[in-house]
Design a protein around this motif. Structure first.
Motif, short mmCIF file in Angstrom:
data_model
loop_
_atom_site.label_atom_id
_atom_site.label_comp_id
_atom_site.label_asym_id
_atom_site.label_seq_id
_atom_site.Cartn_x
_atom_site.Cartn_y
_atom_site.Cartn_z
N ARG A 10 -1.88 -73.54 -96.74
CA ARG A 10 -1.46 -74.10 -94.96
C ARG A 10 -2.35 -72.54 -94.42
N VAL A 44 1.97 -86.80 -91.56
CA VAL A 44 0.41 -85.85 -92.63
C VAL A 44 -0.70 -86.97 -92.06
N THR A 98 0.39 -80.89 -98.71
CA THR A 98 1.39 -80.67 -97.77
C THR A 98 2.36 -80.61 -98.10
#
Length: 269
Positions: A10, A44, A98
């Motif tokens: 990420r 998210v 995520t």
């Protein structure tokens, strides 16, 4: 070469895009155990890049009154470390991208057993752990167990951390470093942006990890201000407060979504 996990991927993607990370915090079980996973998905959908899932504890010493009350509500709802892990596993049924970090205190981990915790966290789909009251001098065994399973260990640095401890913590840290912008507990005080700028520049002498700034980040303006000097902003108390004030689960998700969406837009400007 160490294989990247979700946290590494990420931050690498955000770096390529020239964007800042939005790290969001909520207490597992606050607002109801059944609403935690929907809240995570709402975070998210509204623009969060990383989720810190607070593990409820009876004596959350680093927290201000807002998050302390969130821990109290979560414990009253029956939350526990094992239930936190089950919630992450449920979250992973829909979201395998995520990053999720468990943020909590050493006692629940020690009661479970560090090896058992590392195994269970890995199996559940956790990406890292931040154990607030585990000092660097005692963190080695858990750090090694997590690293063996591809999980990252996040550490806190503060305005008063000595160079010797910054060096020691940087040698253990992985994923990113969480810089506490204020002296005191979560949700306290006012940001001193000159201090944040100078301290982050100093910390970069010791580590190449991304630096994310938390404590005192309440809205898009404050998140945008600190992210000018670091790789991201951590937002917690304002979200926990919104959950605590919401009349029902639907309202909690809507309020959290609105706050995160506003901060995301500010970070992307």
């Amino acid at each position: 070469m160490i294989e990247q996990n979700r946290i590494d991927r990420r931050f690498a993607a955000l770096g390529r895009e020239g964007r800042k990370a939005l790290v969001t915090y909520l207490v597992a079980g606050d607002g109801g155990l059944g609403n935690t996973v929907p809240l995570m998905h709402q975070l998210v959908a509204s623009g969060a890049d990383v989720i810190e899932l607070g593990v409820p504890f009876s004596d959350p010493m680093a927290e201000g009154p807002v998050i302390q009350k969130g821990h109290e509500r979560a414990l009253a709802n029956g939350a526990s470390l094992r239930k936190c892990l089950a919630l992450v596993q449920e979250f992973r049924q829909r979201d395998d991208v995520t990053p999720v970090i468990l943020m909590g205190y050493a006692n629940p981990i020690q009661r479970m057993g560090e090896r058992a915790f590392a195994d269970a966290a890995c199996e559940a789909g956790v990406d890292g752990a931040l154990t607030v009251d585990l000092p660097a001098e005692e963190a080695g065994p858990l750090n090694a167990l997590l690293a063996e399973r591809g999980l990252r260990t996040i550490f806190l640095l503060t305005p008063t951390t000595s160079d010797a401890r910054i060096r020691e913590i940087s040698a253990l840290a992985s994923g990113f470093v969480y810089y506490v912008s204020l002296k005191g507990v979560t949700g306290a005080g006012h940001l001193d942006l000159d201090s944040v700028r100078d301290q982050l520049a100093h910390i970069r002498r010791f580590t190449g990890l991304p630096l994310c700034v938390g404590f005192g980040i309440k809205d898009g303006a404050s998140a945008q201000a600190v992210s000018a000097y670091g790789e991201g902003a951590v937002v917690g108390s304002v979200l926990v407060s919104a959950i605590g004030r919401a009349p029902d689960a639907t309202a909690a998700r809507e309020r959290v979504g609105a706050i995160v969406g506003e901060i995301r837009q500010a970070l992307d400007r």
